[in-house]
Design an enzyme around this catalytic site. Structure first.
Site, PDB file in Angstrom:
ATOM      1  N   ARG A 152      42.346  37.422  34.438  1.00  0.00           N
ATOM      2  CA  ARG A 152      42.029  36.435  35.447  1.00  0.00           C
ATOM      3  C   ARG A 152      40.615  35.959  35.169  1.00  0.00           C
ATOM      4  NH1 ARG A 152      42.407  35.776  41.189  1.00  0.00           N
ATOM      5  NH2 ARG A 152      41.399  33.917  40.354  1.00  0.00           N
ATOM      6  N   ASP A 188      40.926  43.034  42.126  1.00  0.00           N
ATOM      7  CA  ASP A 188      39.803  42.318  41.519  1.00  0.00           C
ATOM      8  C   ASP A 188      38.868  43.224  40.723  1.00  0.00           C
ATOM      9  OD1 ASP A 188      40.470  39.778  42.342  1.00  0.00           O
ATOM     10  OD2 ASP A 188      39.322  39.895  44.197  1.00  0.00           O
ATOM     11  N   GLU A 218      28.800  31.372  46.386  1.00  0.00           N
ATOM     12  CA  GLU A 218      29.520  32.303  45.522  1.00  0.00           C
ATOM     13  C   GLU A 218      30.061  31.536  44.320  1.00  0.00           C
ATOM     14  OE1 GLU A 218      31.248  35.805  48.462  1.00  0.00           O
ATOM     15  OE2 GLU A 218      32.626  34.318  47.655  1.00  0.00           O
ATOM     16  N   ASP A 226      31.712  28.167  49.188  1.00  0.00           N
ATOM     17  CA  ASP A 226      31.324  28.707  50.490  1.00  0.00           C
ATOM     18  C   ASP A 226      32.529  29.463  51.036  1.00  0.00           C
ATOM     19  OD1 ASP A 226      30.891  29.181  53.214  1.00  0.00           O
ATOM     20  OD2 ASP A 226      29.677  27.376  53.464  1.00  0.00           O
ATOM     21  N   GLY A 228      32.457  26.852  55.140  1.00  0.00           N
ATOM     22  CA  GLY A 228      32.402  25.478  54.662  1.00  0.00           C
ATOM     23  C   GLY A 228      33.621  25.098  53.838  1.00  0.00           C
ATOM     24  N   ASP A 253      37.051  22.225  48.717  1.00  0.00           N
ATOM     25  CA  ASP A 253      37.403  23.645  48.739  1.00  0.00           C
ATOM     26  C   ASP A 253      38.886  23.820  49.087  1.00  0.00           C
ATOM     27  OD1 ASP A 253      37.009  26.359  48.504  1.00  0.00           O
ATOM     28  OD2 ASP A 253      35.561  26.533  50.135  1.00  0.00           O
ATOM     29  N   ARG A 276      46.872  27.577  46.580  1.00  0.00           N
ATOM     30  CA  ARG A 276      46.280  27.339  45.268  1.00  0.00           C
ATOM     31  C   ARG A 276      47.323  26.715  44.342  1.00  0.00           C
ATOM     32  NH1 ARG A 276      42.474  32.812  44.558  1.00  0.00           N
ATOM     33  NH2 ARG A 276      41.041  32.250  46.254  1.00  0.00           N
ATOM     34  N   TYR A 334      41.432  29.120  40.193  1.00  0.00           N
ATOM     35  CA  TYR A 334      40.014  28.829  40.017  1.00  0.00           C
ATOM     36  C   TYR A 334      39.844  27.639  39.065  1.00  0.00           C
ATOM     37  CZ  TYR A 334      38.207  33.134  42.221  1.00  0.00           C
ATOM     38  OH  TYR A 334      37.858  34.114  43.105  1.00  0.00           O
TER      39      TYR A 334
END
Length: 469
Positions: A118, A151, A277, A294, A298, A324, A368, A402
């Protein structure tokens, strides 16, 4: 001839043949020994055939390739002088995005030896572009792929392979032990940053040219983490952003200036009510711009820009085209955090052009999936949701993940500007699909000022695999 004479004659002939054969064998052994002595004397060490080795001598990269010709290794050398990636140019003017690479790692991994990964990202030197990725210490379609949705584990490592190739044990090189990472090239050598260890005391290990040069200890003891994309280099210095603290509240954020693998300066951002981040950073006209995630409150993206002395400015992308995920429907933006659907988030990027901005984002507002690029000519400073260009990258019916930025310097491309590029992770497996594993492939695009096309470039693997049944 009587029988005794025949026996003596045959015996004599056999003895002569045996002596001649023995002499030939002795000569062969001497020849091999002499040849081996000459070869090792010239090369100093035995090397496998058809393998490229890079050594670093007096600030010059020496590319050595051994070619197998009639079982003899001949060494060819081509010296390539190192350069300094200045980063002083501006971003190239662009009108759209041309597809650059696609590794199809999951499709190939159904039958081949491909790493479970990942957080892939791309970074380029003045000679090549490489895909970096965080492995899980496991291969697809193997029992050790079970539970790789996690993770942070001691089995995760940062590795890299040539861009566009599926990451396998046969084309990948080890970079660092890490469950969070970054990497970049200053024109002389690769800098890698790998974070590993317990959540309450992780350490970032910095390597330059593969050698440990410095470390950074978690200063808030709350999951020290970094970009998951390339750091940015300007005039021999490389810059990265790290976060330490809560993922759902005020945390601590630092910029680090690194030279030849050693931290020479750092600054903590004074950023109350901001959350940074997984920043995507790039050089532009000698300064660095980072667009981040965020995860607190956010649904638009925070940014930080700074010069080589780490003097910085902070803000949020003002556009009503929100970047986002999750996020509300497009509407009226804000130059501070947009609160509706602001919790959680996903790594992403944008490229600033004056008051305008290229925004990369998932097509879905709450999952996603899908990906698109949008040009908002007033979006860096304006709060409306008007845009003039939308380019499809992945259909909303296909998984994404991502995304992040990388650049190609003039020293690589030969043009007099910095080419903006981006990659998109295509996550497959858990938690959305019926597998025992989580992994991903990737695609990438670069900005051009010529014809482009929108389409869908999905991962395309058919699941489940044999191991999942």
């Amino acid at each position: 001839m009587n029988p005794n004479q025949k026996i003596i004659t045959i015996g004599s002939i056999c003895m002569v043949i045996g002596i001649v054969s023995l002499m030939l064998q002795i000569g062969n052994i001497i020849s091999i020994w002499v040849s081996h002595s000459i070869q090792t004397g010239n090369q100093h060490q035995a090397e496998p055939c058809n393998q490229s080795i890079i050594t670093y001598e007096n600030n010059t990269w020496v590319n050595q390739t051994y070619v197998n010709i009639s079982n003899t290794n001949f060494l060819t050398e081509k010296a390539v002088a190192s350069v300094t990636l200045a980063g002083n140019s501006s971003l190239c003017p662009i009108s759209g995005w041309a597809v650059y690479s696609k590794d199809n790692g999951i499709r190939i991994g159904s039958k081949g030896d491909v790493f479970v990964i990942r957080e892939p990202f791309i970074s380029c030197s003045h000679l090549e572009c490489r895909t970096f990725f965080l492995t899980q210490g496991a291969l697809l379609n193997d029992k050790h792929s079970n539970g790789t949705v996690k993770d942070r584990s001691p089995y995760r490592t940062l590795m890299s392979c040539p861009v566009g190739e599926a990451p396998s044990p046969y084309n990948s090189r080890f970079e660092s032990v890490a469950w969070s990472a970054s990497a970049c090239h200053d024109g002389t050598s690769w800098l890698t940053i790998g974070i590993s260890g317990p959540d309450n005391g992780a350490v970032a290990v910095l390597k330059y040219n593969g050698i440990i040069t410095d470390t950074i200890k978690s200063w808030r003891n709350n999951i020290l983490r970094t970009q998951e994309s390339e750091c940015a280099c300007v005039n021999g210095s490389c810059f990265t952003v790290m976060t330490d603290g809560p993922s759902n509240g005020q945390a601590s954020y630092k910029i680090f200036k690194i030279e030849k693998g050693k931290v020479v300066k750092s600054v903590e951002l004074n950023a109350p009510n901001y959350h940074y981040e997984e920043c995507s950073c790039y050089p532009d006209a000698g300064e660095i711009t980072c667009v981040c995630r965020d995860n607190w409150h956010g649904s638009n993206r925070p940014w930080v820009s700074f010069n080589q002395n780490l003097e910085y400015q902070i803000g949020y992308i003002c556009s009503g085209v929100f970047g986002d995920n999750p996020r509300p429907n497009d509407g009226t933006g804000s130059c501070g955090p947009v609160s509706p659907n602001g919790a959680y988030g996903i790594k992403g990027f944008s490229f600033k052009y004056g008051n305008g901005v290229w925004i990369g984002r998932t097509k879905s507002t709450n999952s996603r999936s899908g990906f698109e690029m949008i040009w908002d000519p007033n979006g860096w400073t304006g709060t409306d949701s008007n845009f003039s260009v939308k380019q499809d990258i992945v259909a909303i019916t296909d998984w994404s993940g991502y995304s992040g930025s990388f650049v190609q310097h003039p020293e690589l491309t030969g043009v007099d500007c910095i080419r903006p590029c981006f990659w998109v992770e295509l996550i497959r497996g858990r938690p959305k699909e019926s597998t025992i594993w989580t992994s991903g492939s990737s695609i990438s695009f670069c900005g051009v000022n010529s014809d482009t096309v929108g389409w869908s470039w999905p991962d395309g693997a058919e699941l489940p695999f044999t191991i999942d049944k």
